[in-house]
Enzyme design. Structure first.
Site, mmCIF file in Angstrom:
data_model
loop_
_atom_site.group_PDB
_atom_site.id
_atom_site.type_symbol
_atom_site.label_atom_id
_atom_site.label_comp_id
_atom_site.label_asym_id
_atom_site.label_seq_id
_atom_site.Cartn_x
_atom_site.Cartn_y
_atom_site.Cartn_z
ATOM 1 N N HIS A 25 0.823 -1.209 0.000
ATOM 2 C CA HIS A 25 0.000 0.000 0.000
ATOM 3 C C HIS A 25 0.858 1.259 0.000
ATOM 4 C CE1 HIS A 25 0.487 -0.683 4.428
ATOM 5 N NE2 HIS A 25 0.575 0.640 4.471
ATOM 6 N N HIS A 32 4.097 7.027 3.788
ATOM 7 C CA HIS A 32 5.042 5.928 3.613
ATOM 8 C C HIS A 32 4.592 4.986 2.505
ATOM 9 C CE1 HIS A 32 2.212 4.009 6.548
ATOM 10 N NE2 HIS A 32 2.488 2.907 5.867
ATOM 11 N N GLU A 38 7.731 0.984 5.088
ATOM 12 C CA GLU A 38 7.201 -0.050 5.973
ATOM 13 C C GLU A 38 7.411 -1.391 5.296
ATOM 14 O OE1 GLU A 38 3.008 -1.267 8.222
ATOM 15 O OE2 GLU A 38 2.948 0.101 6.517
#
Length: 134
Positions: free
Chosen positions: A7, A79, A130
């Protein structure tokens, strides 16, 4: 080492307005708001055919999103999240290469209930990264 893009996370000052934009203007499939108190955020996922967009809203006074929004009052990309097969092996490889893992270095459960780690943006072209175990 990295797999698919899981994502792109966008910090937003008004989660309801962001939901309306993605649902009503763009016609996206938008999830319910899910509080993530351990991370200090409310999350909403917009499901796309090839990935997801995560909308991040402030949850509580210590929210890391609040600090981001102080610097970026209109919001913005927070992020990128990439999947890895083995998060601890990925962490060890990155540490050996000199990358910095944020926090304690131990994986925590993320919004999908899977182990995640965050990597210092100064080590990744100014982008907070991440990693999520697939």
């Amino acid at each position: 080492m990295i797999g698919r893009l899981n994502h792109v996370a966008i910090a937003v000052p008004d989660l309801d307005a962001a939901i309306a934009t993605y649902r009503d203007t763009l016609g996206g499939e938008v999830s319910e708001v899910v509080p993530q108190p351990e991370h200090g955020v409310n999350t909403v996922f917009v499901v796309l055919p090839n990935t997801k967009v995560e909308l991040l809203g402030v949850l509580g006074e210590g929210s890391p999103i609040a600090k981001f929004l102080e610097r970026n009052p209109e919001g913005g990309i927070h992020h990128l999240c990439y999947e890895v097969d083995d998060i601890r092996a990925a962490r060890d490889r990155l540490l050996a290469a000199g990358a910095r893992v944020l926090g304690s270095g131990e994986p925590r459960l993320g919004a999908h209930g899977k182990p995640v780690l965050f990597l210092h943006p100064k080590d990744f072209l100014g982008t907070l990264v991440e990693l999520e175990e697939a």
